[in-house]
Design a protein around this motif. Structure first.
Motif, PDB file in Angstrom:
ATOM      1  N   LEU A  18      83.669 117.293  18.665  1.00 27.24           N
ATOM      2  CA  LEU A  18      83.656 115.825  18.649  1.00 27.24           C
ATOM      3  C   LEU A  18      82.519 115.295  17.779  1.00 27.24           C
ATOM      4  O   LEU A  18      82.696 114.358  17.000  1.00 27.24           O
ATOM      5  CB  LEU A  18      83.535 115.287  20.082  1.00 27.24           C
ATOM      6  CG  LEU A  18      83.700 113.775  20.208  1.00 27.24           C
ATOM      7  CD1 LEU A  18      85.137 113.350  19.914  1.00 27.24           C
ATOM      8  CD2 LEU A  18      83.289 113.297  21.594  1.00 27.24           C
TER       9      LEU A  18
ATOM     10  N   PHE B 157      86.797 110.207  18.413  1.00 23.88           N
ATOM     11  CA  PHE B 157      87.919 110.611  19.264  1.00 23.88           C
ATOM     12  C   PHE B 157      89.238 110.546  18.493  1.00 23.88           C
ATOM     13  O   PHE B 157      90.070 111.449  18.583  1.00 23.88           O
ATOM     14  CB  PHE B 157      87.994 109.743  20.520  1.00 23.88           C
ATOM     15  CG  PHE B 157      87.028 110.150  21.596  1.00 23.88           C
ATOM     16  CD1 PHE B 157      87.271 111.268  22.384  1.00 23.88           C
ATOM     17  CD2 PHE B 157      85.863 109.431  21.818  1.00 23.88           C
ATOM     18  CE1 PHE B 157      86.380 111.667  23.376  1.00 23.88           C
ATOM     19  CE2 PHE B 157      84.962 109.809  22.818  1.00 23.88           C
ATOM     20  CZ  PHE B 157      85.216 110.927  23.594  1.00 23.88           C
TER      21      PHE B 157
ATOM     22  N   PHE C 284      88.034 118.468  25.877  1.00 25.55           N
ATOM     23  CA  PHE C 284      87.720 117.162  26.487  1.00 25.55           C
ATOM     24  C   PHE C 284      86.582 116.457  25.747  1.00 25.55           C
ATOM     25  O   PHE C 284      86.085 115.418  26.197  1.00 25.55           O
ATOM     26  CB  PHE C 284      87.432 117.272  27.994  1.00 25.55           C
ATOM     27  CG  PHE C 284      86.213 118.085  28.375  1.00 25.55           C
ATOM     28  CD1 PHE C 284      84.935 117.573  28.222  1.00 25.55           C
ATOM     29  CD2 PHE C 284      86.354 119.356  28.919  1.00 25.55           C
ATOM     30  CE1 PHE C 284      83.814 118.303  28.606  1.00 25.55           C
ATOM     31  CE2 PHE C 284      85.242 120.111  29.294  1.00 25.55           C
ATOM     32  CZ  PHE C 284      83.963 119.565  29.133  1.00 25.55           C
ATOM     33  N   GLY C 285      86.171 116.989  24.608  1.00 28.02           N
ATOM     34  CA  GLY C 285      85.181 116.292  23.804  1.00 28.02           C
ATOM     35  C   GLY C 285      83.747 116.517  24.247  1.00 28.02           C
ATOM     36  O   GLY C 285      82.961 115.576  24.364  1.00 28.02           O
ATOM     37  N   GLN C 286      83.394 117.780  24.515  1.00 26.18           N
ATOM     38  CA  GLN C 286      82.000 118.128  24.778  1.00 26.18           C
ATOM     39  C   GLN C 286      81.134 117.512  23.663  1.00 26.18           C
ATOM     40  O   GLN C 286      81.451 117.627  22.485  1.00 26.18           O
ATOM     41  CB  GLN C 286      81.876 119.658  24.771  1.00 26.18           C
ATOM     42  CG  GLN C 286      80.477 120.211  24.854  1.00 26.18           C
ATOM     43  CD  GLN C 286      79.985 120.428  26.274  1.00 26.18           C
ATOM     44  OE1 GLN C 286      80.732 120.269  27.230  1.00 26.18           O
ATOM     45  NE2 GLN C 286      78.721 120.788  26.398  1.00 26.18           N
TER      46      GLN C 286
ATOM     47  N   LEU D  95      81.385 114.551  31.792  1.00 29.50           N
ATOM     48  CA  LEU D  95      81.948 113.641  30.784  1.00 29.50           C
ATOM     49  C   LEU D  95      83.343 113.155  31.171  1.00 29.50           C
ATOM     50  O   LEU D  95      83.794 112.102  30.719  1.00 29.50           O
ATOM     51  CB  LEU D  95      82.006 114.338  29.417  1.00 29.50           C
ATOM     52  CG  LEU D  95      80.661 114.612  28.734  1.00 29.50           C
ATOM     53  CD1 LEU D  95      80.856 115.474  27.492  1.00 29.50           C
ATOM     54  CD2 LEU D  95      79.954 113.303  28.368  1.00 29.50           C
ATOM     55  N   LEU D  96      84.037 113.950  32.004  1.00 29.80           N
ATOM     56  CA  LEU D  96      85.409 113.573  32.386  1.00 29.80           C
ATOM     57  C   LEU D  96      85.440 112.360  33.317  1.00 29.80           C
ATOM     58  O   LEU D  96      86.512 111.868  33.668  1.00 29.80           O
ATOM     59  CB  LEU D  96      86.129 114.761  33.022  1.00 29.80           C
ATOM     60  CG  LEU D  96      86.551 115.825  32.000  1.00 29.80           C
ATOM     61  CD1 LEU D  96      86.990 117.106  32.692  1.00 29.80           C
ATOM     62  CD2 LEU D  96      87.661 115.293  31.092  1.00 29.80           C
TER      63      LEU D  96
ATOM     64  N   GLU E 274      84.392 109.682  32.170  1.00 28.74           N
ATOM     65  CA  GLU E 274      84.557 108.606  31.186  1.00 28.74           C
ATOM     66  C   GLU E 274      85.969 108.658  30.591  1.00 28.74           C
ATOM     67  O   GLU E 274      86.484 109.730  30.274  1.00 28.74           O
ATOM     68  CB  GLU E 274      83.502 108.743  30.087  1.00 28.74           C
ATOM     69  CG  GLU E 274      82.089 108.586  30.620  1.00 28.74           C
ATOM     70  CD  GLU E 274      81.027 108.825  29.568  1.00 28.74           C
ATOM     71  OE1 GLU E 274      81.326 108.663  28.369  1.00 28.74           O
ATOM     72  OE2 GLU E 274      79.906 109.207  29.954  1.00 28.74           O
TER      73      GLU E 274
ATOM     74  N   GLU F 113      87.405 107.926  27.686  1.00 33.16           N
ATOM     75  CA  GLU F 113      87.721 108.508  26.370  1.00 33.16           C
ATOM     76  C   GLU F 113      87.863 110.035  26.449  1.00 33.16           C
ATOM     77  O   GLU F 113      88.717 110.617  25.790  1.00 33.16           O
ATOM     78  CB  GLU F 113      86.627 108.187  25.333  1.00 33.16           C
ATOM     79  CG  GLU F 113      86.350 106.728  25.135  1.00 33.16           C
ATOM     80  CD  GLU F 113      85.204 106.256  26.009  1.00 33.16           C
ATOM     81  OE1 GLU F 113      84.551 105.279  25.631  1.00 33.16           O
ATOM     82  OE2 GLU F 113      84.971 106.863  27.079  1.00 33.16           O
ATOM     83  N   HIS F 114      87.020 110.653  27.260  1.00 28.30           N
ATOM     84  CA  HIS F 114      87.075 112.107  27.398  1.00 28.30           C
ATOM     85  C   HIS F 114      88.315 112.536  28.182  1.00 28.30           C
ATOM     86  O   HIS F 114      88.953 113.538  27.840  1.00 28.30           O
ATOM     87  CB  HIS F 114      85.791 112.626  28.063  1.00 28.30           C
ATOM     88  CG  HIS F 114      84.570 112.436  27.214  1.00 28.30           C
ATOM     89  ND1 HIS F 114      84.181 113.345  26.257  1.00 28.30           N
ATOM     90  CD2 HIS F 114      83.663 111.429  27.158  1.00 28.30           C
ATOM     91  CE1 HIS F 114      83.078 112.908  25.656  1.00 28.30           C
ATOM     92  NE2 HIS F 114      82.743 111.755  26.184  1.00 28.30           N
ATOM     93  N   ARG F 115      88.647 111.756  29.220  1.00 33.46           N
ATOM     94  CA  ARG F 115      89.883 112.059  29.968  1.00 33.46           C
ATOM     95  C   ARG F 115      91.101 111.884  29.065  1.00 33.46           C
ATOM     96  O   ARG F 115      92.048 112.658  29.125  1.00 33.46           O
ATOM     97  CB  ARG F 115      90.001 111.160  31.194  1.00 33.46           C
ATOM     98  CG  ARG F 115      89.053 111.484  32.314  1.00 33.46           C
ATOM     99  CD  ARG F 115      89.512 110.877  33.641  1.00 33.46           C
ATOM    100  NE  ARG F 115      89.742 109.436  33.559  1.00 33.46           N
ATOM    101  CZ  ARG F 115      88.796 108.503  33.688  1.00 33.46           C
ATOM    102  NH1 ARG F 115      87.538 108.866  33.899  1.00 33.46           N
ATOM    103  NH2 ARG F 115      89.110 107.211  33.609  1.00 33.46           N
TER     104      ARG F 115
ATOM    105  N   GLN G 281      91.411 114.872  26.747  1.00 27.85           N
ATOM    106  CA  GLN G 281      91.895 116.030  27.501  1.00 27.85           C
ATOM    107  C   GLN G 281      93.398 115.911  27.762  1.00 27.85           C
ATOM    108  O   GLN G 281      94.153 116.880  27.597  1.00 27.85           O
ATOM    109  CB  GLN G 281      91.131 116.140  28.823  1.00 27.85           C
ATOM    110  CG  GLN G 281      91.455 117.413  29.598  1.00 27.85           C
ATOM    111  CD  GLN G 281      90.817 117.394  30.973  1.00 27.85           C
ATOM    112  OE1 GLN G 281      90.893 116.402  31.691  1.00 27.85           O
ATOM    113  NE2 GLN G 281      90.179 118.488  31.344  1.00 27.85           N
TER     114      GLN G 281
END
Length: 627
Positions: free
Chosen positions: A446, A457, A482-484, A498-499, A501, A503-505, A508
């Motif tokens: 990311l 994203f 999931f965008g670590q 982060l999940l 939030e 955007e990360h969900r 994923q």
């Protein structure tokens, strides 16, 4: 010595030919009974030793208590020790050729004590009762050329951790609980395989398991060999394949390890120009020595046959193939023809892959090979190395260079995304975004993306879509789905928080949807090695940085059309040329799976094709259509 356990003349002959494929059942430590006497049979190869004994908790580490006798000219020493039992620690005490006193861990041990301890541990690996009979019965039917392979690359010690306690300061999960939690995540996401890093025993966490001292021992960081087998067993029962990273390229110089094993170069070349990697500070195996080849080939078979693993990803293949790899003039020795090819390593690979794959249909051998060496996945009898698959490092480098660019500059680098198709069918490839790309200041996936966080994203979603549509099996390192945000470190768990939030969900969920389409539609996995299975619609739309292509199903039904827009410019009037005058059902857009909107092609020329349809393409928009 009893009849049942000794290193016989036949064992010596096979070992000397590099064809003793279950050698691990004879060398090492094996609990046995002779009459009423229970104990352990020990055997070790130390060809130039003057004296060898086994020392351990069963004899107070006394170097004279249990001397070993030589079993024949090949240099294997053996002894039966009554009263020694499972769970006890041991080492071999070796007086070398020049009188050196050496304390060595067992190269064939199946367990070791927790680092920083370096002793081997007596264990009986044959006692585990497997429950994956259905998986093993079906395994020979798996065909990596045609079946879906979406691999989740995982480092067990840093995937997820327990809170630190007095008993478990480092928070490691045991193999059993790790396997159950991993299976739940992998099934939920839709990966088909896991690839596990750092399983063979290694002394230093910072090596990530790529500097191995215990090739036949699952690391004790996460439990016992039985726990490891349970993990593989459980993953199989959840219909998940298991691949291990495997390191036959080099080994560390640790005093208890393979280096200078009996006071002489046993496993490595004596000449440092052949036997050492100057950059890595490690030893290089002597692939011309039959017993060394046998050690490695039997080890591959140990993981696949004894531990039911479904494949090995072979690390640093290029470093084995080239005698001058990472070396300057004067630091290496040419082969007998004056070239830089390691002829002995080439023969080793042919032998290894032919035996492993010939005995275990449905398993895979994957080469991490970073050069243009020909026929890595070619058959050994045709001059190839015999691997099933090869990591596509060229695609990965070009893809990441493109994705890191500010969108304004992408139009001048359009060919970075199209070039890989020109060689896509020269080998059988895996497209990889591995751990190597998210460490050493290279940033997480990311964080590599340009723009503000929202743009990052969108860029990553477009990139993953392009990857999923491109020919080749797929591999993604943990955390990147999931965008670590932070780089990976073996010292801490992934940033699962982060999940919380959106955007990360969303990312994923988007990857999950991509994996669903990848598994469901043969168009994107069954024709990876057939040039007829891929066709550009427009490979030349550099100015708008849009790529469009089709993946064709082997049955000609359920073909897929991919469109990826790599700029923040929306194209509300976008028109795409199509192969046929048909209906095109949208399966997915940049927000994930869609409600199957239908677009009908009309007779209107576009992209040098007689048919086309119009479709509003958003900024960084993607679309997958089925027709």
């Amino acid at each position: 010595m009893g009849e049942r356990m000794q290193f016989t003349e036949l064992d010596q002959y096979l070992f000397g030919q590099a064809t003793h494929y279950d050698l691990y059942k004879k060398l090492g430590a094996h609990p046995v009974s002779y009459g009423r006497q229970k104990g352990v049979y020990f055997a070790v190869w130390a060809p130039n030793a003057q004296y060898v004994s086994v020392i351990g908790e069963f004899n107070d580490w006394d170097t004279q208590a249990n001397p070993m006798e030589k079993a024949g000219p090949i240099g294997v020493f053996q002894v039966f020790v009554p009263g020694a039992r499972e769970g006890q620690l041991y080492k071999f005490y070796i007086v070398g050729m020049h009188g050196e006193e050496l304390y060595k861990a067992d190269p064939y041990a199946n367990a070791a004590e927790m680092r920083p301890g370096t002793a081997s541990r007596i264990t009986d690996i044959s006692s585990y009762k497997w429950n994956d009979g259905v998986w093993m019965k079906n395994r020979p039917r798996f065909n990596e050329k045609k079946d879906a392979m979406a691999i989740y690359e995982v480092h067990p010690g840093s995937w997820m951790k327990h809170p630190s306690t007095e008993d478990n300061r480092e928070g490691f999960f045991n193999y059993r609980e790790f396997g159950e939690m991993l299976a739940k995540y992998v099934k939920e996401m839709g990966y088909t395989h896991v690839e596990l890093m750092g399983i063979a025993e290694h002394p230093f966490d910072g090596s990530w398991g790529y500097q191995v001292t215990g090739y036949y021992a699952p690391t004790s960081r996460y439990g016992t060999p039985q726990d490891f087998k349970y993990m593989v067993d459980y993953l199989h029962r959840q219909k998940i394949g298991v691949i291990l990273d495997w390191v036959p390229a080099h080994f560390p110089k640790d005093a208890h390890g393979l280096a200078n094993f009996d006071g002489t170069a046993v496993y490595e070349h004596e000449d440092p120009r052949q036997g050492e990697h100057p950059d890595w500070g490690t030893k290089i195996y002597n692939y011309g020595r039959p017993e060394v080849k046998n050690f490695l080939i039997a080890n591959a078979l140990f993981w696949i046959e004894e531990c039911h693993v479904d494949g090995l990803r072979v690390d640093a293949v290029a470093s084995m193939l080239y005698l001058d790899y990472g070396k300057s003039d004067g630091q290496w020795v040419a082969n007998k023809y004056g070239g830089n090819e390691n002829l002995e390593a080439i023969e080793f690979f042919k032998h290894l892959n032919t035996v492993v794959l010939g005995r275990n249909h449905g398993t895979v051998m994957i080469a991490e090979e970073s050069t243009a060496w020909p026929k890595v996945t070619g058959k050994a009898e045709d001059g190839g190395l015999g691997f099933s698959l090869k990591w596509n490092m060229g695609w990965m480098n070009d893809f990441l260079e493109y994705m890191k660019l500010d969108p304004y500059f992408r139009k001048d680098n359009h060919n970075k995304m199209t070039f890989a198709i020109t060689y896509a069918y020269s080998e059988k490839y895996v497209l990889v975004l591995s751990h190597d790309e998210v460490v050493h200041l290279k940033c997480s996936m990311l964080s590599k993306m340009p723009g503000e966080l929202e743009d990052k994203f969108k860029n990553l979603k477009a990139g993953y879509t392009f990857m999923m549509g491109h020919p080749g099996k797929k591999l993604l390192f943990m955390g990147q789905d999931f965008g670590q945000l932070r780089e990976w470190s073996e010292e801490r768990e992934l940033d699962w928080f982060l999940l919380q939030e959106k955007e990360h969900r969303d990312l994923q969920s988007f990857v999950k949807d991509l994996l669903y389409i990848y598994r469901k539609y043969p168009a994107v996995h069954a024709t990876d090695n057939d040039p007829q299975g891929f066709e550009w619609i427009n490979a030349d739309d550099a100015y708008r940085s849009i790529f469009s292509f089709v993946r064709k199903s082997p049955t000609k039904r359920n073909n897929l059309l991919f469109i990826c827009n790599f700029t923040p410019v929306a194209r509300p009037d976008y028109r795409v040329g199509v192969p046929r005058l048909k209906q095109y059902t949208q399966l997915m857009d940049e927000n994930g799976r869609t409600g199957k909107k239908v677009f009908r092609a009309v007779k209107q020329e576009c992209d040098n094709r007689p048919y086309s349809f119009a479709y509003p393409l958003p900024a960084y928009g993607i679309a997958i259509f089925q027709y």
